[in-house]
Scaffold this motif. Structure first.
Motif, mmCIF file in Angstrom:
data_model
loop_
_atom_site.group_PDB
_atom_site.id
_atom_site.type_symbol
_atom_site.label_atom_id
_atom_site.label_comp_id
_atom_site.label_asym_id
_atom_site.label_seq_id
_atom_site.Cartn_x
_atom_site.Cartn_y
_atom_site.Cartn_z
ATOM 1 N N PRO A 1 0.804 -1.243 0.000
ATOM 2 C CA PRO A 1 0.000 0.000 0.000
ATOM 3 C C PRO A 1 0.828 1.280 0.000
ATOM 4 O O PRO A 1 0.796 2.056 0.957
ATOM 5 N N ASP A 2 1.573 1.509 -1.080
ATOM 6 C CA ASP A 2 2.326 2.764 -1.158
ATOM 7 C C ASP A 2 1.840 3.625 -2.315
ATOM 8 O O ASP A 2 2.481 4.593 -2.702
ATOM 9 N N ASN A 3 0.704 3.258 -2.885
ATOM 10 C CA ASN A 3 0.145 4.054 -3.981
ATOM 11 C C ASN A 3 -1.366 4.154 -3.781
ATOM 12 O O ASN A 3 -1.960 3.344 -3.061
ATOM 13 N N PRO A 4 -2.020 5.145 -4.409
ATOM 14 C CA PRO A 4 -3.448 5.378 -4.158
ATOM 15 C C PRO A 4 -4.316 4.150 -4.397
ATOM 16 O O PRO A 4 -5.205 3.872 -3.585
ATOM 17 N N LEU A 5 -4.053 3.398 -5.465
ATOM 18 C CA LEU A 5 -4.912 2.249 -5.753
ATOM 19 C C LEU A 5 -4.850 1.216 -4.629
ATOM 20 O O LEU A 5 -5.877 0.773 -4.110
ATOM 21 N N ASP A 6 -3.629 0.838 -4.236
ATOM 22 C CA ASP A 6 -3.509 -0.192 -3.211
ATOM 23 C C ASP A 6 -3.941 0.324 -1.839
ATOM 24 O O ASP A 6 -4.413 -0.441 -1.004
ATOM 25 N N ARG A 7 -3.791 1.638 -1.626
ATOM 26 C CA ARG A 7 -4.270 2.193 -0.360
ATOM 27 C C ARG A 7 -5.794 2.197 -0.304
ATOM 28 O O ARG A 7 -6.373 2.187 0.780
ATOM 29 N N SER A 8 -6.431 2.233 -1.461
ATOM 30 C CA SER A 8 -7.886 2.092 -1.477
ATOM 31 C C SER A 8 -8.265 0.635 -1.286
ATOM 32 O O SER A 8 -9.157 0.306 -0.507
ATOM 33 N N LEU A 9 -7.547 -0.248 -2.017
ATOM 34 C CA LEU A 9 -7.890 -1.673 -1.974
ATOM 35 C C LEU A 9 -7.702 -2.258 -0.572
ATOM 36 O O LEU A 9 -8.478 -3.105 -0.140
ATOM 37 N N ILE A 10 -6.670 -1.788 0.129
ATOM 38 C CA ILE A 10 -6.428 -2.341 1.462
ATOM 39 C C ILE A 10 -7.629 -2.071 2.367
ATOM 40 O O ILE A 10 -7.975 -2.879 3.225
ATOM 41 N N MET A 11 -8.286 -0.938 2.146
ATOM 42 C CA MET A 11 -9.451 -0.612 2.967
ATOM 43 C C MET A 11 -10.667 -1.455 2.594
ATOM 44 O O MET A 11 -11.444 -1.848 3.447
ATOM 45 N N THR A 12 -10.820 -1.720 1.286
ATOM 46 C CA THR A 12 -12.043 -2.411 0.874
ATOM 47 C C THR A 12 -11.911 -3.923 0.938
ATOM 48 O O THR A 12 -12.919 -4.625 0.950
ATOM 49 N N THR A 13 -10.682 -4.458 0.983
ATOM 50 C CA THR A 13 -10.552 -5.914 0.958
ATOM 51 C C THR A 13 -10.206 -6.499 2.322
ATOM 52 O O THR A 13 -10.022 -7.698 2.435
#
Lengths: 250, 254
Positions: A23-35
């Protein structure tokens, strides 16, 4: 080192567990929250105002943390405690004198319970004074009031379990108030105590309420409470600036 | 299998499609909503700090102070004073001043009913998320808190010194001395600041009335709880906490 990290992050076990990249980029920082089941209670982005310590003081989180600590220490206490008027008191004495860290365990459960009641009350005052009960959060405030009452019930039922003079007379005084209700008072008191006075029946009932009923109800209501915080748009501090902006936009 | 994987383009992870063009003051292209940041990792870190901090505090406190354990329960020997847990001491204190049905049932039910109905009385969205709503709100809360602390302490002390149920034992019926009189005084003390605000030159709104009533309730609970917990000693008489007779220490009963 970088190769090792790449290897681990691309390995099948890791990928089977985490459904997002580092989670060091916007996409993965979003995905970490939703998954992630624990993170998904949070929004992907938060308003800077709502995480200021001076706004919420973290009182709700502290109360929840206390609930978790009380569950953990409570389960450990159950390993050593039998709810019988003959043995309960001596179980506590044994726990304090013979069991390694037994005294610390009991202290943590006792002080944690007081702290949970205190932080729940302060949390309610914070929510009131910041006007965070206003629409659309009315019903979550009602859930909060019920949660506070259930916290009292949880603490009060646990108070009897050590079966010492303090426990016995506190519960005797506490339940005698119920008897003053003019219509059903005596019935309610009898239902609580399982008899005319505090005895084995009362200890059995308080134990069952304390280790099973109240924690289960609290768990459900806390889940509902936090879920609604999320669904109602996070902490109320979010909205302060947004509404001003909306007016400017007109 | 390897061939099949290669026959697809690498997934981008997210797809975009134009659904509709909306005229709105904020467009989200290339920037997040104003004044917001990614919740990860800052929220996770903050929550971890709070969790570890409060756990550490609890462990340290538990190392320093032991939970109380008195003698084995004995229904034949009453402890003096016999007190409920601290959060019910406000209720027990009220029992000293009025009829048990009023103190133990009617007033608590009214208090909970009031708490639940707050958001349905004050349902405007104005000022949500701001401490005390406004500067005026802050002043209202401050003065109400001061007022409540003084009049409720006064009520406890006066009623303790001149209890109407003793003074008018043969003159007035119990219903008057134990229920109507203390209940009426309580009601007056609670409503008085709300009326003062309502009749004030600037007027008031539902939020300000709620600020007054909640503050009265909250500080009444604080005063009564502290009185019952700290200042009640043997015989449930009033003493100074540091001058309790018989070496009684209220904190031993936590």
């Amino acid at each position: 080192m970088k190769k090792l990290k790449e290897f681990i992050l691309n390995s099948r076990p890791w990928k089977s567990f985490f459904r997002h990249g580092w989670p060091d980029n916007p996409l993965d920082r979003s995905l970490i929250m939703t998954t992630n089941i624990f993170f998904h209670l949070h929004p992907v982005r938060v308003n800077k105002k709502s995480i200021k310590a001076s706004y919420s003081m973290g009182l709700g989180i502290i109360t929840t943390v206390m609930y978790i600590l009380l569950s953990l220490t409570g389960i450990m206490l159950m390993f050593y405690y039998v709810p019988s008027v003959e043995t309960a008191y001596f179980d506590i004495v044994t726990l304090q004198t013979k069991v390694p860290f037994g005294q610390l365990l009991r202290n943590m459960h006792r002080w944690g319970a007081h702290m949970m009641v205190l932080t729940a009350i302060l949390h309610m005052a914070r929510v009131f004074y910041t006007g965070a009960y206003k629409p659309p959060r009315e019903f979550n405030w009602v859930i909060g009031v019920i949660l506070l009452i259930m916290t009292f019930v949880g603490s009060f039922t646990g108070y009897l379990l050590p079966w010492d003079q303090l426990a016995f007379w506190a519960i005797t005084v506490g339940t005698s108030v119920a008897a003053y209700e003019p219509l059903m008072g005596k019935t309610i008191q009898k239902l609580l105590l399982g008899g005319p006075e505090v005895g084995q029946a009362a200890l059995t009932r308080f134990y069952a309420l304390h280790i099973m009923v109240v924690p289960a109800v609290l768990f459900l209501l806390i889940a509902l409470h936090i879920w609604r915080v999320r669904k109602d748009g996070g902490l109320a501090a979010n909205e302060v600036k947004d509404e001003v902006e909306a007016e400017d936009g007109k | 299998m390897a061939n099949k994987e290669q026959s697809f383009t690498k997934p981008s992870g997210k797809t975009y499609s134009l659904v509709e063009i909306v005229k709105a003051p904020t467009t989200m292209v290339d920037k997040g909503p104003d004044n917001t940041i990614f919740a990860f990792p800052i929220v996770a870190i903050l929550e971890l700090i709070i969790a570890l901090g409060s756990t550490l505090f609890l462990v340290l406190f538990s190392l320093l102070k032991d939970a109380p354990l008195e003698e084995l329960a004995n229904p034949l020997i009453t402890t003096d004073p016999a007190k409920a847990p601290w959060y019910f001491m406000g209720l027990q204190e009220m029992l000293e001043h009025m009829h048990p049905t009023l103190a133990g049932i009617i007033l608590p039910v009214l208090a909970v009913g009031f708490l639940i109905s707050i958001p349905y009385i004050d349902y405007s969205r104005e000022g949500a998320g701001v401490w005390f709503t406004s500067k005026r709100g802050k002043r209202i809360v401050g003065w109400t808190a001061l007022y409540t602390t003084i009049v409720m302490s006064g009520f406890v002390l006066l009623d303790n010194a001149f209890p109407p149920r003793e003074l008018f034992r043969d003159v007035l019926p119990n219903l008057v001395t134990q229920s109507i009189l203390p209940g009426g005084v309580m009601a007056l003390l609670v409503i008085l600041p709300a009326i003062v605000l309502w009749k004030s030159k600037e007027g008031s709104n539902p939020r300000e009335i709620m600020l007054v009533l909640f503050t009265v309730l909250f500080f009444t609970a604080v005063v009564l709880t502290l009185t019952g917990f700290l200042f009640r000693g043997p015989g449930f008489e009033l003493f100074l906490p540091w001058a309790m007779p018989g070496g009684y220490n209220p904190f031993d009963g936590l």
